[in-house]
Design an enzyme around this catalytic site. Structure first.
Site, PDB file in Angstrom:
ATOM      1  N   ASP A 192     106.039   4.607  32.652  1.00  0.00           N
ATOM      2  CA  ASP A 192     106.035   5.036  34.092  1.00  0.00           C
ATOM      3  C   ASP A 192     107.372   5.457  34.190  1.00  0.00           C
ATOM      4  O   ASP A 192     107.799   5.581  35.543  1.00  0.00           O
ATOM      5  CB  ASP A 192     105.656   3.951  35.084  1.00  0.00           C
ATOM      6  CG  ASP A 192     104.307   3.787  35.118  1.00  0.00           C
ATOM      7  OD1 ASP A 192     103.324   4.604  34.426  1.00  0.00           O
ATOM      8  OD2 ASP A 192     103.912   2.541  35.345  1.00  0.00           O
ATOM      9  N   LYS A 210     107.814  10.652  32.028  1.00  0.00           N
ATOM     10  CA  LYS A 210     107.407  11.021  30.790  1.00  0.00           C
ATOM     11  C   LYS A 210     106.714  12.552  31.041  1.00  0.00           C
ATOM     12  O   LYS A 210     107.036  13.536  30.840  1.00  0.00           O
ATOM     13  CB  LYS A 210     106.699  10.443  29.873  1.00  0.00           C
ATOM     14  CG  LYS A 210     107.374   9.179  29.315  1.00  0.00           C
ATOM     15  CD  LYS A 210     106.311   8.481  28.591  1.00  0.00           C
ATOM     16  CE  LYS A 210     105.242   7.651  29.056  1.00  0.00           C
ATOM     17  NZ  LYS A 210     105.488   6.711  30.238  1.00  0.00           N
ATOM     18  N   GLY A 233      99.239   7.312  33.165  1.00  0.00           N
ATOM     19  CA  GLY A 233      99.222   8.109  34.241  1.00  0.00           C
ATOM     20  C   GLY A 233     100.343   8.877  34.488  1.00  0.00           C
ATOM     21  O   GLY A 233     101.412   8.034  34.506  1.00  0.00           O
ATOM     22  N   HIS A 234     100.270  10.109  34.112  1.00  0.00           N
ATOM     23  CA  HIS A 234     101.723  11.079  34.261  1.00  0.00           C
ATOM     24  C   HIS A 234     101.422  11.917  35.318  1.00  0.00           C
ATOM     25  O   HIS A 234     100.718  12.815  35.568  1.00  0.00           O
ATOM     26  CB  HIS A 234     101.662  11.914  32.634  1.00  0.00           C
ATOM     27  CG  HIS A 234     102.046  10.735  31.511  1.00  0.00           C
ATOM     28  ND1 HIS A 234     101.947  11.265  30.491  1.00  0.00           N
ATOM     29  CD2 HIS A 234     102.032   9.583  31.448  1.00  0.00           C
ATOM     30  CE1 HIS A 234     102.148  10.209  29.566  1.00  0.00           C
ATOM     31  NE2 HIS A 234     101.993   9.141  30.122  1.00  0.00           N
ATOM     32  N   GLN A 255     102.955   5.344  27.765  1.00  0.00           N
ATOM     33  CA  GLN A 255     103.487   4.110  27.758  1.00  0.00           C
ATOM     34  C   GLN A 255     105.077   4.010  27.470  1.00  0.00           C
ATOM     35  O   GLN A 255     105.582   4.898  27.620  1.00  0.00           O
ATOM     36  CB  GLN A 255     102.845   3.004  26.966  1.00  0.00           C
ATOM     37  CG  GLN A 255     101.457   2.665  27.456  1.00  0.00           C
ATOM     38  CD  GLN A 255     100.377   3.493  27.004  1.00  0.00           C
ATOM     39  OE1 GLN A 255     100.268   4.149  25.990  1.00  0.00           O
ATOM     40  NE2 GLN A 255      99.647   3.977  27.981  1.00  0.00           N
TER      41      GLN A 255
HETATM   42  P1  GDP Z   1     105.130   8.691  33.291  1.00  0.00           P
HETATM   43  O1  GDP Z   1     103.856   7.633  33.195  1.00  0.00           O
HETATM   44  O2  GDP Z   1     106.095   8.233  32.654  1.00  0.00           O
HETATM   45  O3  GDP Z   1     104.684  10.008  33.266  1.00  0.00           O
HETATM   46  O4  GDP Z   1     105.573   8.244  34.871  1.00  0.00           O
HETATM   47  P2  GDP Z   1     104.509   8.124  36.131  1.00  0.00           P
HETATM   48  O5  GDP Z   1     104.090   9.533  36.494  1.00  0.00           O
HETATM   49  O6  GDP Z   1     103.447   7.079  35.997  1.00  0.00           O
HETATM   50  O7  GDP Z   1     105.633   7.646  37.173  1.00  0.00           O
HETATM   51  C1  GDP Z   1     106.719   8.178  37.625  1.00  0.00           C
HETATM   52  C2  GDP Z   1     106.656   8.535  39.131  1.00  0.00           C
HETATM   53  O8  GDP Z   1     108.100   9.069  39.499  1.00  0.00           O
HETATM   54  C3  GDP Z   1     105.875   9.679  39.519  1.00  0.00           C
HETATM   55  O9  GDP Z   1     105.698   9.461  40.761  1.00  0.00           O
HETATM   56  C4  GDP Z   1     106.838  10.821  39.549  1.00  0.00           C
HETATM   57  O10 GDP Z   1     106.491  11.814  40.529  1.00  0.00           O
HETATM   58  C5  GDP Z   1     108.036  10.170  39.925  1.00  0.00           C
HETATM   59  N1  GDP Z   1     109.374  10.706  39.493  1.00  0.00           N
HETATM   60  C6  GDP Z   1     109.600  11.295  38.190  1.00  0.00           C
HETATM   61  N2  GDP Z   1     111.065  11.730  38.388  1.00  0.00           N
HETATM   62  C7  GDP Z   1     111.577  11.372  39.494  1.00  0.00           C
HETATM   63  C8  GDP Z   1     112.928  11.513  39.928  1.00  0.00           C
HETATM   64  O11 GDP Z   1     113.961  11.820  39.237  1.00  0.00           O
HETATM   65  N3  GDP Z   1     113.059  11.153  41.317  1.00  0.00           N
HETATM   66  C9  GDP Z   1     111.908  10.510  42.011  1.00  0.00           C
HETATM   67  N4  GDP Z   1     112.182   9.915  43.264  1.00  0.00           N
HETATM   68  N5  GDP Z   1     110.893  10.468  41.704  1.00  0.00           N
HETATM   69  C10 GDP Z   1     110.781  10.857  40.310  1.00  0.00           C
HETATM   70  P1  IMO Z   2     102.292   5.695  31.168  1.00  0.00           P
HETATM   71  O1  IMO Z   2     102.011   6.416  29.912  1.00  0.00           O
HETATM   72  C1  IMO Z   2     102.952   1.454  32.513  1.00  0.00           C
HETATM   73  C2  IMO Z   2     100.573  -1.627  30.482  1.00  0.00           C
HETATM   74  C3  IMO Z   2      99.524  -2.342  31.307  1.00  0.00           C
HETATM   75  C4  IMO Z   2      99.329  -3.678  30.696  1.00  0.00           C
HETATM   76  C5  IMO Z   2      99.439  -3.637  29.430  1.00  0.00           C
HETATM   77  C6  IMO Z   2      98.461  -3.397  28.439  1.00  0.00           C
HETATM   78  O2  IMO Z   2     101.796   6.142  32.405  1.00  0.00           O
HETATM   79  O3  IMO Z   2     103.581   5.012  31.218  1.00  0.00           O
HETATM   80  P2  IMO Z   2      96.313  -1.644  28.182  1.00  0.00           P
HETATM   81  O4  IMO Z   2      95.458  -0.982  29.543  1.00  0.00           O
HETATM   82  O5  IMO Z   2      97.151  -0.432  27.857  1.00  0.00           O
HETATM   83  O6  IMO Z   2      95.824  -2.498  27.488  1.00  0.00           O
HETATM   84  O7  IMO Z   2      97.407  -2.477  29.125  1.00  0.00           O
HETATM   85  O8  IMO Z   2     100.230  -2.164  29.223  1.00  0.00           O
HETATM   86  N1  IMO Z   2     100.473  -0.060  30.546  1.00  0.00           N
HETATM   87  C7  IMO Z   2     101.212   0.580  31.606  1.00  0.00           C
HETATM   88  N2  IMO Z   2     102.092   0.125  32.152  1.00  0.00           N
HETATM   89  N3  IMO Z   2     102.338   2.726  32.131  1.00  0.00           N
HETATM   90  C8  IMO Z   2     101.378   2.860  31.172  1.00  0.00           C
HETATM   91  O9  IMO Z   2     101.371   4.242  30.937  1.00  0.00           O
HETATM   92  C9  IMO Z   2     100.817   2.094  30.744  1.00  0.00           C
HETATM   93  N4  IMO Z   2      99.844   1.982  29.925  1.00  0.00           N
HETATM   94  C10 IMO Z   2      99.553   0.487  29.860  1.00  0.00           C
HETATM   95  O10 IMO Z   2      99.754  -2.556  32.788  1.00  0.00           O
HETATM   96  O11 IMO Z   2     100.670  -4.559  31.141  1.00  0.00           O
HETATM   97 MG    MG Z   3     102.440   6.491  34.521  1.00  0.00          MG
END
Ligand code: GDP
Ligand code: IMO
Ligand code: MG
Length: 450
Positions: A13, A16, A40-41, A223
């Site tokens: 999270d 990416k 979840g991206h 991840q």
């Molecule tokens: P990922 O799984 O690595 O793609 O990240 P996620 O989408 O799960 O979580 C990142 C969260 O931070 C999302 O809600 C993005 O919209 C938000 N985000 C990404 N870059 C920034 C930033 O520079 N500032 C803020 N405030 N939010 C950001």
């Molecule tokens: P993105 O790509 C954050 C965590 C779960 C749990 C562990 C194992 O959005 O960064 P799993 O379902 O993979 O067997 O769970 O990994 N986990 C993540 N945490 N971002 C993710 O993906 C994750 N995918 C799995 O919360 O701790």
């Molecule tokens: Mg994510």
């Protein structure tokens, strides 16, 4: 930039999706190489939030080749739903190609994931319950069902029977679960096969041809390094390798095709699920970061645990991935703190100091963060588009990260929007290589202030 890998440098999270989307604008193709819909991206464009779980974050750019590589585990229903949802929003998904060798998350994997967690009780990992672990387990046990099997009824039936046989005992509590009815499972999966057929391909060959032709390919990690099954905080990890090395294995291209490795890190740290987190904040400060950063899971909606930036873990991620660039996201979230802290080393159970990430689980579980205090800033960063727009303390914070990791920062996130970003000279260099100079030129125009 023929081959650039984007990986999470923390516990997932990190942002990416946003970084991949930004690079994809200048590249030709985006490929996912591991994980599944546990990911979840998020991409925010013109105030609209897009959440992608399986489909690469390049899909919003028309004309880019999107690929799901062999290393990804695919829940076919989730993939079809995601394709439908994008189509409904008028996104052209026709370019998506899915590796015929990718493994499928089957209904029994979902049940076993939840059952496994329930059995662990207090010791549970906190998985996303998407069937990821059981699916990779079957892949290693050579009992997996692959995308190509969806196209052959006889083989599909044989393989499902073989995969379910050794699970009879653990699946007994679900005997009456309709998702396990053999006939409907086969029928359903044959339908999935029909619906996905036009997307199924030899993606390793496709990527090789693209790279040979000089195309820029972005390898989108899911991840993060600390969730890596080999190098992360085992057993509190996912069941794949989110590190850059897996980009090759998970797509079927050789290491010499990779030119750059970008690590994405928040300006602080979060983690979803159980496991060690030395710089975690438990009190109001942690709540404040969660609230300001909107730290709730994209996939499960769970509140994310929060803490100060962990430079010990980030240095470790830099080494594991041979990062040549860092993307620091969410710097804007740290505005308003009088001081900010960073974890520069760990303290062990008997007062020992760890500058490097401890390899031993017991040692790691007993560490706490040693923090260094830095000046905070109060200004809103949302409108900053160049490093010189940043308050001095925010610039110094970034310099501290660069010095501690030895990795140059290529871009800085100052808000969720795709335009809320600062490209540094290091980042522009990458873009120059991507599209022959056009990109960096455009950026200078687009991002310089009037
Ligand atoms: P990922 O799984 O690595 O793609 O990240 P996620 O989408 O799960 O979580 C990142 C969260 O931070 C999302 O809600 C993005 O919209 C938000 N985000 C990404 N870059 C920034 C930033 O520079 N500032 C803020 N405030 N939010 C950001
Ligand atoms: P993105 O790509 C954050 C965590 C779960 C749990 C562990 C194992 O959005 O960064 P799993 O379902 O993979 O067997 O769970 O990994 N986990 C993540 N945490 N971002 C993710 O993906 C994750 N995918 C799995 O919360 O701790
Ligand atoms: Mg994510």
């Amino acid at each position: 930039m023929p081959g650039i890998v984007v990986v999470g440098a923390q516990w997932g999270d990190e942002g990416k999706g946003k970084v991949t989307d930004l690079l994809a604008e200048h590249g030709d193709a985006v490929v996912r190489f591991q994980g599944g819909n546990n990911a979840g991206h998020t991409i925010v464009r013109d105030g609209v939030e897009w959440k992608l779980h399986l489909i690469p974050s390049g899909i919003l750019h028309a004309g880019k080749q999107c690929v799901i590589g062999n290393g990804v585990v695919i829940d076919p229903k989730v993939l079809i739903d995601e394709l439908e949802a994008l189509r409904a929003k008028r996104i052209d998904v026709s370019s998506l190609r899915v590796s015929a060798n990718a493994h499928l998350i089957m209904p029994y994997h979902l049940l076993l994931d939840s059952a496994g967690e329930a059995k662990l009780g207090q010791l549970q990992i906190g998985t996303t319950r998407r069937g990821i672990g059981p699916c990779y387990a079957d892949k290693a046990a050579r009992l997996g069902i692959r995308v190509q099997d969806l196209l052959d009824e006889k083989i599909l039936k044989k393989k499902i029977l073989a995969a379910m046989e050794p699970k009879r005992l653990s699946l007994r509590p679900f005997e009456k679960d309709p998702s396990l009815d053999l006939k409907s499972m086969i029928d359903e999966h044959l339908t999935y096969g029909h619906r996905l057929e036009r997307h199924i391909a030899d993606t390793s060959k496709l990527l090789w041809e693209l790279l040979e032709g000089g195309a820029s390919v972005i390898f989108e990690g899911a991840q993060g390094a600390m969730l890596d099954i080999d190098h992360g905080t085992y057993p509190f990890v996912t069941s794949s390798n989110p590190v850059a090395g897996a980009a090759c294995v998970g797509t079927g291209i050789g290491p010499r095709a990779i030119d750059e490795v970008w690590g994405v890190s928040k300006a602080y740290t979060t983690r979803v699920g159980a496991g060690p987190f030395p710089s975690e904040l438990h009190e109001e400060l942690g709540d404040e970061i969660r609230r300001k950063g909107g730290e709730f899971g994209t996939t499960t909606g769970r509140p994310r645990r929060t803490g100060w930036l962990d430079l010990v873990a980030l240095r470790y991620a830099a080494r594991l991935n041979t990062l040549n660039a860092l993307a620091i996201t969410k710097l804007d979230v740290l505005s308003g703190f009088q001081t900010v802290q960073v974890c520069t080393s760990y303290e062990g159970a008997e007062g020992a100091t760890f500058e490097d990430f401890p390899y031993h689980q017991t040692v790691l579980h007993h560490t706490t963060a040693r923090l260094t205090e830095l000046a905070g800033w109060s200004e809103d960063l949302g409108e900053c588009r160049s490093l010189s727009d940043l308050p001095t303390a925010a610039s110094e914070y970034l310099q501290f990260i660069e010095a501690a990791t030895g990795v140059p920062i290529a871009l800085v996130g100052v808000g969720p929007g795709r335009e809320q970003v600062i490209w540094t000279d290091a980042g522009r260099q990458t873009l120059l290589a991507t599209d022959g100079g056009q990109a960096a030129g455009q950026l200078n125009v687009a991002h310089s202030r009037p």
